[in-house]
Enzyme design. Structure first.
Site, PDB file in Angstrom:
ATOM      1  N   LYS A  67     -26.077 -93.611 -44.699  1.00  0.00           N
ATOM      2  CA  LYS A  67     -27.232 -93.098 -44.805  1.00  0.00           C
ATOM      3  C   LYS A  67     -28.219 -93.796 -45.303  1.00  0.00           C
ATOM      4  O   LYS A  67     -28.005 -94.391 -46.724  1.00  0.00           O
ATOM      5  CB  LYS A  67     -27.315 -91.544 -45.483  1.00  0.00           C
ATOM      6  CG  LYS A  67     -28.611 -91.068 -45.607  1.00  0.00           C
ATOM      7  CD  LYS A  67     -28.701 -89.899 -46.544  1.00  0.00           C
ATOM      8  CE  LYS A  67     -29.887 -89.217 -46.631  1.00  0.00           C
ATOM      9  NZ  LYS A  67     -30.017 -88.094 -47.418  1.00  0.00           N
ATOM     10  N   SER A  75     -28.396 -84.990 -52.930  1.00  0.00           N
ATOM     11  CA  SER A  75     -29.510 -84.781 -53.931  1.00  0.00           C
ATOM     12  C   SER A  75     -30.211 -83.541 -53.805  1.00  0.00           C
ATOM     13  O   SER A  75     -30.748 -82.739 -54.663  1.00  0.00           O
ATOM     14  CB  SER A  75     -30.270 -86.093 -53.894  1.00  0.00           C
ATOM     15  OG  SER A  75     -30.731 -86.327 -52.574  1.00  0.00           O
ATOM     16  N   ASN A  76     -30.526 -83.100 -52.569  1.00  0.00           N
ATOM     17  CA  ASN A  76     -31.278 -81.939 -52.411  1.00  0.00           C
ATOM     18  C   ASN A  76     -30.708 -80.735 -52.742  1.00  0.00           C
ATOM     19  O   ASN A  76     -31.330 -79.583 -52.951  1.00  0.00           O
ATOM     20  CB  ASN A  76     -31.791 -81.899 -50.945  1.00  0.00           C
ATOM     21  CG  ASN A  76     -33.310 -82.719 -50.564  1.00  0.00           C
ATOM     22  OD1 ASN A  76     -34.392 -82.326 -51.047  1.00  0.00           O
ATOM     23  ND2 ASN A  76     -33.041 -83.997 -50.075  1.00  0.00           N
TER      24      ASN A  76
END
Length: 329
Positions: free
Chosen positions: A188, A64-65
């Site tokens: 995660k 996502s980053n």
């Protein structure tokens, strides 16, 4: 209940995998030309090497980053390949690359996993499909992950991030159940639920600083519970904040691993305060923090916003304490 998840060979591969070690990983940013928004692969390469030199033991591309949703498939491949090549050229051949490879179908996800492998990734990080949210009951999610795990040439790390997938929040019973598949090697927990992480880590005999266990990885998903992940029997952190303060996060983890719990929690307080500022500022803020502190970073692709000068100033003030620590390490 745990099966063996040691880092051996992936589906259909004769090449041994680079082992996933306990410690700190970063979901790396993707950098663009500030005018054209074209990929800036030279900065992608520079950033990857800086993080490895700071003590990170693995990098995640196309999370996502990394603005994966803003990139074409060819661009995703280019970023992963540039990251792997830069690490190898700098001598960090033992730092594995994990690629985000989520698509909405089993077929599409396996295709992305194949493309990621060809670009140099050794593991894939997958959020559950969520576009057809009401259809995604537990049976459908199990079918998705089992189908991908059967067909992917890369071992799979589950990614529990309800905020990015219309609220889908995989519980510990479900994660433990599907993690019996030998090609699912970790989770995660960006949900921030340390109780869930504790249950999964125990059931799967996860890697910790003190034991290899089954080889399964239980990752905290944010820097603001780094020490807490250690306390919960976790394997490490995959944290966006590691793009900005990698050494500080590594230090918290190492202190906890060394049994220096009071020191670890004292530093965790500073880290949590700074990481919260970065979390609220999201991708635009993280990139601007990198820009201010390291001279590169730039902006996300539109329609994500560009921060103004006053916002950047406030951001800098908010992370000043943790940056002082980072600069001292």
């Amino acid at each position: 209940m745990a099966s063996t998840h040691t880092s051996g060979n992936a589906n259909g591969s004769s090449k041994p995998l680079t082992p996933l070690r306990h410690g700190i990983y970063a979901p790396t940013m993707t950098f663009f030309d500030p005018e054209t928004e074209d990929l800036d692969l030279s900065t992608v390469r520079k950033h990857s090497v800086r993080l490895a030199r700071a003590g990170l033991v693995g990098l995640v591309t196309m999370g996502s980053n990394g603005e994966a949703v803003h990139l074409t498939r060819a661009e995703k491949t280019a970023v992963t390949r540039a990251t792997r090549e830069a690490l190898d050229e700098a001598g960090f051949t033992d730092v594995p690359v994990i690629c985000g490879a989520s698509e909405q179908s089993i077929r599409g996800t396996i295709e992305l996993c194949n493309e990621g492998k060809a670009a140099g990734a050794e593991y894939a990080l997958l959020v559950p499909p969520s576009y057809y949210r009401t259809a995604m009951d537990e049976k459908r999610l199990e079918e998705y992950y089992m189908g991908v795990a059967d067909g992917s040439p890369l071992p799979i790390i589950l990614y529990n991030y309800p905020g990015a997938v219309a609220g889908i929040d995989m519980d510990s019973d479900f994660i433990i159940k599907i993690s019996q598949h030998p090609n699912i090697v970790g989770t995660k927990f960006t949900c921030g639920n340390t109780g869930k992480l504790t249950r999964v880590a125990a059931a799967m005999d996860a890697v910790t600083p003190h034991k290899q266990g089954s080889g399964y990885m239980a990752f905290g998903g944010m820097a603001d519970f780094t020490a807490q992940t250690g306390c919960s029997g976790g394997s490490g952190i995959i944290a966006g904040g590691a793009n900005v303060v990698p050494k500080t996060i590594v230090k918290v983890w190492d202190l906890w691993a060394e049994g220096k719990y009071e020191e670890a929690m004292k530093l965790q307080v500073v880290l949590s305060a700074g990481d919260w500022v970065l979390t609220k500022a999201a991708i635009p803020g993280t990139k601007q923090a990198i820009q201010v502190q390291f001279g590169y970073g730039g902006y996300p692709r539109r329609p994500l916003r560009r921060m103004g000068e006053e916002e950047v100033k406030i951001l800098g003030e908010g992370i000043a304490e943790v940056m002082k620590v980072e600069d001292s390490l």
